[in-house]
Design an enzyme around this catalytic site. Structure first.
Site, mmCIF file in Angstrom:
data_model
loop_
_atom_site.group_PDB
_atom_site.id
_atom_site.type_symbol
_atom_site.label_atom_id
_atom_site.label_comp_id
_atom_site.label_asym_id
_atom_site.label_seq_id
_atom_site.Cartn_x
_atom_site.Cartn_y
_atom_site.Cartn_z
ATOM 1 N N ARG A 1 -47.440 32.816 8.852
ATOM 2 C CA ARG A 1 -46.967 31.464 8.606
ATOM 3 C C ARG A 1 -47.443 30.487 9.675
ATOM 4 N NH1 ARG A 1 -40.863 32.235 6.584
ATOM 5 N NH2 ARG A 1 -41.359 33.481 4.767
ATOM 6 N N LYS B 1 -27.214 21.804 4.674
ATOM 7 C CA LYS B 1 -28.038 21.473 3.515
ATOM 8 C C LYS B 1 -27.566 20.154 2.907
ATOM 9 C CE LYS B 1 -28.483 26.433 2.798
ATOM 10 N NZ LYS B 1 -29.566 26.679 3.756
#
Lengths: 440, 440
Positions: A103, A245
Site C-alpha cells: 500500500r 465515521k
C-alpha cells in the site's frame, strides 16, 4: 434483534470496512510474519547463497535507502547474528509488492470549507492539487460542520488539546460525562462508555451485542442506527458505535445497562489503561450527535440516501459490476489487485478523483474492489464527472463492462435486495442517470 | 541499551503508570469476570435462595436504579434465562466496592489559561469549584501551549475535526507524513509510524525494543527520552513513544529502520484497521515536538526536574513515605485502598487539591499509593499548600508519619538511587523545604 435484521450493516462490516474488519483474514499472515528465526530460512552472510536467494539478496541490497540510521544487525551480538532481520523485513515488503497488495498511502488534506474536496500531496509533498474524495467515512461531512468545529474550538481555547491522563487519573472531564449521557440517550440505554478507538470488550456470552459503527448517525429517526430505524433498540443489550465515521470525530463507545457498563468500566484492561480522549474532540462529537438527532440530521440522512441511490443506479446503468449490497457504501468489483490500484492511481493523477482501491487484507484476495461512499455533499454533476472518468479508466486498464446491470439478479431474475430509484426519483435528477448510461 | 539502563522508565512503567501498565495483573481477574454461565453459580428465581445469597440478591435489587432501559434478562429466551446476567454484573461491581477498588472518576475540566488549575465537577455536574491538579500526564503543560493550540486551531479551521478514514482509505494527511518524519528525526531513526493509542506490535524476537512513553519530551537535549539523555539511541532498534503525555496531545508511535516500519505498516492488523488520528491533533503534536526539541524545551525540562526535586525533598523532609524512585513522578506509599481513597477525596473536597489515589489494578494490592506529578508550572507556594494539607489529611485518616526520611536508605545507609537537592538548590528556594518540614 438478530444479526440478519441489520443486513445493511452485516454486509458492510464484514466485506468492505477496513476500520471494523474482522481480523481473521490477516491472523494467519501475521502469524507467519512474526515467525522467529527458527522458522524462516534466510542464509547467513557466512554461507554461500546462490540462485534465487542470491538474486533476492542482491535486490534487497539495492533497495536499501542510501542513508539509514542503522541496520538492525549492527546491534545484534555475534552469537545471534545468524538471523538477518533487515533482510527478513525487506523480504516481507517485497512479497507485498510482488502480489500488488503493497500500500502506498495517498496523502490528502481534506478541505473543511469545500467538502468533499481535498488537497492531494501524493505525488509531491511540496506541490498540491485539488481532488474530490469518494471514499471517506465522514459520511455526512460532520467533521467540518460549523457547530462541530465551533464546539471544538471553544473547548480547545478553554481546556487545551489533550486530556492529560487516563479516565481514572485526571482524564475525566465534564465533556466525557455529558457525551456518555447523550450517547446512552441516543440508544435508549442506561449508560454509555467511551473508548479511544472502537476497541470494545466482547468478554459476555449470550447477550445480544450489535455493532452499529457504520450505522450510527446514518439510520433511524434520531440517527441511532439500524436498531433505531427498525425499532428494535430495546432488544439489543449492548450497542457499539463510533464517533469516527458519521459523527466526524474520533473514538468509540458502547451503550448498555448501567451495571454492565459499570462492570466493563471497572474491569476492562483496554479501557482502564488507555489515555482519555481530548475534551475538545468530545465537545465536537457531542454537538455532532445532537445535530444528527435533530431535524437537520433527518434532512442530511435523506439527502445521503438519495445520493447513494442515484450513484448506484448510475454505476449499474453504465454496466459496471456493482456488488449487490444495500449499504450506503457502493462496492464495484474489480477482482484484480494490480488493475484495482491502477484504476485508483489513474483516477487520482489524471482526473483528480480519489477513490481508494481496496485490496487484501481488507477484502479476500480475488475480491478486490473500489468502495464508493457518496455523501450528501456530492452533487449529481460530481457523480457524472466521476462516472465518465471511471469508465474511461476502466477500459484503459483492460477491464470489461457488461451491457447493462439491471435491478434484478442476472440469474434468478428476482429483485435485488436493495432499493433502487423509482421512476419519480429518476426524473427528479432530470434523466442524469440515463444520460450517463447512454454515453457508456 | 539494556532495560536496566533506563531505570527511571522501568520503575515508572511497571509500578506507577496506569496508561502503560503491564496487564498481567488484571488478566486473571478479567478471565474470571468473563466466566460463562457454567462457572458462576447464582441461583435462579425459581430456586429457593437463602442465607448469604438471599441477602445479596436483596441488596442487588435495592441498588438498581429506579428507571432502567431494560434488564438483560428480559431479552433472554426462557431456555437460557437461568443465568442472571444483571445480578452477575451487579455482584462484580459490589466486589469492587467491598474491597475499595471501585473507582469513582473525578470529573475535572482542566483550564488552559491557568494551568495546572481545573474546574472540579465531581460533587455536582451543575456547580463547580477550582482545584489544582497534581496527577496529570501533561507533564510540561504542553496541551495548552499557545503555539500548540494555535496549530490545532488553524488545522481545525482548514481541515475539520476528524480524519474521516483509516490511513489507507483517505485518512492520511500531510500532517501524518510531517509528524512521522519529525518523530523519526527526534529519535535518529529512518522512519516512524503513528498509532491511535500506544498500541504497538511486539510481533519480533531479539531486537531491542525500548518503551519511552513516559520519557519522550522529558529527557535528553532534544526531548528524545532516556536514550537521548544517555546517548544510546543508535543501540535502540525500536522506540515507542506517546503524544499523549509530555507532548500534551493523544496517540502513540514507533520509530525504527524504514524496513521494519514498513513491515509493521503493511502487516499489523491493529494499525491497518484503525481510524486515523485527526489532522488537527497531529498539527498540535508536531508543534509540541518542535518546541520541546528547542531551547524552550530545555528550559522547561530544567524547571520540571527542579520542581520534582524540590517536591520530593519537601515530602521526604516531612516524614511522608516517599517510594525510592528516580522518576519525575513521586509515589507516596499509603498501602491501604480505603485510606488512600479517603485521602484523595478529602484533599479534593476540603482543600481543592486533586491527586489521584492509585489502587488495584494499577498497582498490586497492598501497594496503594498517591502518585504526585509536579510540572514546571507548579509554584513552590502551591507545593507548600499541597504539603500542609496532605499532612493534615494524612493524620486525620489515621496514617502515620516517620520522624524524617533521609536521603539515604534507612537500612544500608547508602545514598538513594535518585538525585536529591544540593544545598545550593535548597537555598534557591529560600529554605522552603525546611520551613515545611518544621511545621510537620
Amino acid at each position: 434483534m438478530n444479526q440478519r435484521g441489520s443486513s445493511v450493516f452485516c454486509k458492510a462490516s464484514l466485506e468492505l470496512q477496513e476500520d471494523v474488519q474482522e481480523m481473521n483474514a490477516v491472523r494467519k499472515e501475521v502469524a507467519e510474519t512474526s515467525a522467529g528465526p527458527s522458522v524462516v530460512s534466510v542464509k547467513t552472510d557466512g554461507g554461500d547463497p546462490s540462485g534465487l536467494l542470491k538474486n533476492f539478496q542482491d535486490i534487497m541490497q539495492k533497495q536499501r535507502p542510501e542513508r539509514v540510521s542503522h541496520l538492525l544487525q549492527d546491534n545484534l551480538p555475534k552469537s545471534v547474528s545468524t538471523f538477518q532481520y533487515d533482510r527478513f523485513f525487506e523480504k516481507k515488503i517485497d512479497e507485498k509488492k510482488n502480489d500488488h497488495t503493497y500500500r502506498v498511502f495517498k496523502t490528502v488534506n481534506r478541505r473543511a470549507h469545500i467538502f468533499p474536496m481535498a488537497d492531494d500531496y501524493s505525488d509531491s509533498l511540496i506541490t498540491k492539487k485539488q481532488v474530490s474524495v469518494w471514499c471517506s467515512n465522514d459520511y455526512l461531512g460532520m467533521s467540518r460542520h460549523p457547530r462541530v468545529c465551533g464546539a471544538v474550538m471553544d473547548t480547545l481555547k478553554q481546556h487545551g488539546a489533550g486530556a492529560g491522563g487516563t479516565r481514572n487519573i485526571s482524564g475525566t472531564s465534564k465533556f466525557h460525562v455529558d457525551l456518555e449521557r447523550e450517547l446512552a440517550d441516543l440508544h435508549g440505554k442506561d449508560a454509555a462508555l467511551l473508548f479511544s478507538s472502537c476497541f470494545v470488550a466482547h468478554e459476555f456470552g449470550a447477550i445480544t451485542f450489535v455493532d452499529e459503527v457504520h450505522a450510527v448517525g446514518l439510520y433511524g429517526a434520531r440517527g441511532g442506527g439500524i436498531g433505531d430505524r427498525d425499532g428494535v433498540m430495546p432488544k439489543m443489550d449492548i450497542i457499539s458505535g463510533t464517533l469516527g465515521k458519521a459523527f466526524g470525530c474520533v473514538g468509540g463507545y458502547i451503550a448498555s445497562t448501567s451495571s454492565l457498563i459499570d462492570t466493563v468500566r471497572s474491569y476492562a484492561a483496554g479501557f482502564i489503561f488507555t489515555t482519555s480522549l481530548p475534551p475538545m474532540l468530545l465537545a465536537g462529537a457531542l454537538e455532532s450527535v445532537r445535530i444528527l438527532k435533530s431535524a437537520e440530521g433527518r434532512v442530511l440522512r435523506r439527502q445521503h440516501q438519495r445520493n447513494v441511490k442515484l450513484m448506484r443506479q448510475m454505476l449499474m446503468d453504465a454496466g459496471l459490476p456493482v456488488v449487490h449490497c444495500p449499504s450506503h457504501i457502493i462496492p464495484v468489483r474489480v477482482a484484480d489487485a494490480a488493475k484495482n490500484t491502477e484504476v485508483c492511481d489513474e483516477l487520482m493523477s489524471r482526473h483528480n478523483i480519489y477513490v481508494q482501491a481496496i485490496n487484501y487484507p481488507t477484502v479476500p484476495r480475488g475480491e478486490e474492489l473500489l468502495r464508493i461512499a457518496p455523501t450528501p455533499h456530492h452533487t449529481p454533476q460530481m457523480m457524472n464527472y466521476f462516472l465518465e472518468n471511471l469508465l474511461v479508466t476502466w477500459k484503459q486498464v483492460g477491464l470489461e463492462l457488461k451491457p447493462h446491470s439491471s435491478a434484478e439478479c442476472n440469474f434468478c431474475r428476482r429483485p435485488l435486495h436493495f432499493e433502487v430509484m423509482s421512476e419519480r426519483e429518476k426524473s427528479y435528477f432530470s434523466g442524469l442517470s440515463k444520460l450517463v448510461s447512454a454515453q457508456a
